[in-house]
Design an enzyme around this catalytic site. Structure first.
Site, PDB file in Angstrom:
ATOM      1  N   CYS A  22       0.820  -1.215   0.000  1.00 57.51           N
ATOM      2  CA  CYS A  22       0.000   0.000   0.000  1.00 57.51           C
ATOM      3  C   CYS A  22       0.855   1.266   0.000  1.00 57.51           C
ATOM      4  CB  CYS A  22      -0.925   0.007   1.214  1.00 57.51           C
ATOM      5  SG  CYS A  22      -1.979   1.490   1.302  1.00 57.51           S
ATOM      6  N   LEU A 195       4.530   0.638  -6.656  1.00 53.56           N
ATOM      7  CA  LEU A 195       5.478   1.683  -6.265  1.00 53.56           C
ATOM      8  C   LEU A 195       6.443   1.192  -5.191  1.00 53.56           C
ATOM      9  CD1 LEU A 195       3.135   4.790  -5.930  1.00 53.56           C
ATOM     10  CD2 LEU A 195       4.906   4.476  -7.660  1.00 53.56           C
ATOM     11  N   CYS A 255      -2.551  11.231 -16.131  1.00 56.07           N
ATOM     12  CA  CYS A 255      -1.609  12.321 -15.881  1.00 56.07           C
ATOM     13  C   CYS A 255      -0.158  11.865 -15.960  1.00 56.07           C
ATOM     14  CB  CYS A 255      -1.895  12.989 -14.535  1.00 56.07           C
ATOM     15  SG  CYS A 255      -1.637  11.919 -13.087  1.00 56.07           S
ATOM     16  N   CYS A 261       4.218  17.102 -14.564  1.00 59.68           N
ATOM     17  CA  CYS A 261       3.235  17.064 -13.480  1.00 59.68           C
ATOM     18  C   CYS A 261       2.284  18.245 -13.592  1.00 59.68           C
ATOM     19  CB  CYS A 261       3.921  17.110 -12.122  1.00 59.68           C
ATOM     20  SG  CYS A 261       4.743  15.572 -11.669  1.00 59.68           S
ATOM     21  N   ASP A 277      -1.904  12.508  -5.489  1.00 60.53           N
ATOM     22  CA  ASP A 277      -2.166  11.412  -4.564  1.00 60.53           C
ATOM     23  C   ASP A 277      -0.877  10.797  -4.024  1.00 60.53           C
ATOM     24  OD1 ASP A 277      -3.799   9.713  -3.142  1.00 60.53           O
ATOM     25  OD2 ASP A 277      -4.043   8.272  -4.773  1.00 60.53           O
ATOM     26  N   CYS A 317      16.322  11.307 -22.343  1.00 52.40           N
ATOM     27  CA  CYS A 317      14.942  11.210 -22.817  1.00 52.40           C
ATOM     28  C   CYS A 317      14.779  11.907 -24.166  1.00 52.40           C
ATOM     29  CB  CYS A 317      13.998  11.820 -21.796  1.00 52.40           C
ATOM     30  SG  CYS A 317      13.918  10.909 -20.230  1.00 52.40           S
ATOM     31  N   CYS A 320      15.868   9.832 -27.006  1.00 54.72           N
ATOM     32  CA  CYS A 320      15.277   8.491 -27.115  1.00 54.72           C
ATOM     33  C   CYS A 320      14.222   8.452 -28.211  1.00 54.72           C
ATOM     34  CB  CYS A 320      14.662   8.086 -25.778  1.00 54.72           C
ATOM     35  SG  CYS A 320      13.848   6.467 -25.806  1.00 54.72           S
ATOM     36  N   CYS A 348      12.384   2.529 -17.208  1.00 53.76           N
ATOM     37  CA  CYS A 348      12.818   2.939 -18.545  1.00 53.76           C
ATOM     38  C   CYS A 348      13.131   1.736 -19.436  1.00 53.76           C
ATOM     39  CB  CYS A 348      14.038   3.855 -18.444  1.00 53.76           C
ATOM     40  SG  CYS A 348      14.729   4.368 -20.044  1.00 53.76           S
TER      41      CYS A 348
END
Length: 371
Positions: A22, A195, A255, A261, A277, A317, A320, A348
């Site tokens: 969690c 996560l 998102c 962000c 969140d 990035c 790429c 990645c």
């Protein structure tokens, strides 16, 4: 503002389950006051009133936890009543709730259907993985209760989708997960990568996804999805849908795929507001619904400070071939910050493996669907 999307935590992090991975229990534990209790109806009224005062075209009220159903049906009936009271302009509104499903009975299912709630039901595939990682507070298994909830929602005519956390254990069984969704008639699926804990090195917990296992999972799951898709049997997988949308020249609705962000109001039970969140942390507090407008909080210094690192694009990035569709991914997967800039996404290598495998077929789907 034209539209306003709110994520509300009516019982803070309180929950009747003890999912081993969690993320919100981890976030709450990092705050000075981990649990903010139960939201008062007066706080809910501040939220509803401000939302309809500020939004011009649309308001979305989403509820998460912890387990948001612990607030009880009277809380949500109050929501419906307050929305009628404070919406004289008739601004369209939508309601959604993410739940573990163990508290859903026929009355709850009927309430969700009657009031047009979109229900997100958390089920980690078949019982062997789900029950391993998602016990209740007493340590008992919960898979059967979740399936019963899905059945009651379907019987009541409530709209619902299924959310699964892709842990190391889940990723090992893509075929079993696909069969589970198909056998149970689940047509709308969200897959969320597990996560790591805040400040934790990637791979330091037993649920972490390594690049190879996640990449292989995405490739195999896409193959199963694509095989049914070309036969006319479409099952919505949110990530795949969004990547196809992007290839059609449209913006993703997820998102984490935007490439930066964008703060949105996440409201804890005490009325305090945060930008995401994953970052309901003391350092990122935007304000309080009792005294601050949503517009002022989203334009304030704290929101800008939260958004700033996501505007930095790493040289790796930019160079790429897949950046146009990857866009760096969610900031939470790009911690820790390095001199104010995000790190390379921990997934990645997995995404490179997946895009090399699936991008030609997704491009073909997008070309067929483009007007």
């Amino acid at each position: 503002m034209q539209a306003l999307s709110l994520l509300i935590k009516p019982v803070s992090g309180s929950c009747n389950m003890r999912c081993q991975y969690c993320f919100y229990a981890d976030v709450a534990a990092a705050r000075e006051m981990p649990n903010r209790g139960m939201m008062r109806i007066s706080t809910l009224e501040h939220i509803v009133r401000r939302a309809f005062e500020e939004a011009e075209e649309f308001v979305s009220f989403g509820f998460q936890g912890g387990e948001p159903m612990l607030a009880g049906r009277p809380y949500y009936q109050a929501l419906i009543n307050l929305a009628e009271k404070h919406n004289p302009r008739g601004v369209p509104a939508a309601y959604s709730i993410q739940t573990n499903g163990t508290l859903i009975d026929a009355e709850w299912a009927g309430f969700f259907a009657e009031n047009n709630f979109l229900v997100g039901l958390s089920i980690d595939g078949d019982k062997r993985v789900h029950n391993l990682l998602r016990p209740n507070a007493a340590g008992d298994t919960t898979h059967r209760a979740c399936l019963n909830a899905a059945d009651m929602l379907a019987r009541a005519g409530a709209d619902f989708n299924v959310l699964s956390v892709v842990s190391k254990q889940f990723a090992a069984h893509p075929d079993a997960a696909w069969r589970f969704y198909k056998d149970n008639g689940f047509r709308f699926i969200q897959l969320i990568a597990c996560l790591d804990g805040l400040g934790q090195e990637h791979g330091d917990n037993p649920f972490s996804l390594d690049a190879d296992s996640y990449g292989r999972f995405l490739c195999r799951f896409f193959d199963l999805w694509y095989a049914d898709f070309i036969q006319g049997d479409y099952l919505s997988v949110r990530a795949f849908d969004n990547w196809v949308r992007m290839l059609m020249g449209q913006q993703p609705e997820n998102c984490g795929m935007l490439g930066h962000c964008q703060a949105y109001p996440v409201i804890e039970a005490d009325g305090s507001v945060y930008p995401c969140d994953f970052y309901v942390l003391d350092a990122y507090k935007l304000g309080d619904v009792a005294v601050d407008t949503f517009a002022s909080m989203l334009a304030g210094e704290a929101a800008q400070r939260f958004e700033a690192p996501g505007k930095v694009i790493r040289d790796e990035c930019l160079g790429c071939e897949y950046y146009v569709i990857c866009r760096g991914g969610c900031r939470r997967d790009r911690e820790p910050l390095q001199e104010g800039a995000p790190s390379l996404n921990v997934h990645c290598a997995a995404y490179k493996q997946f895009f090399a495998h699936a991008l030609p077929r997704m491009t073909d789907i997008a070309a067929r669907m483009r007007p």
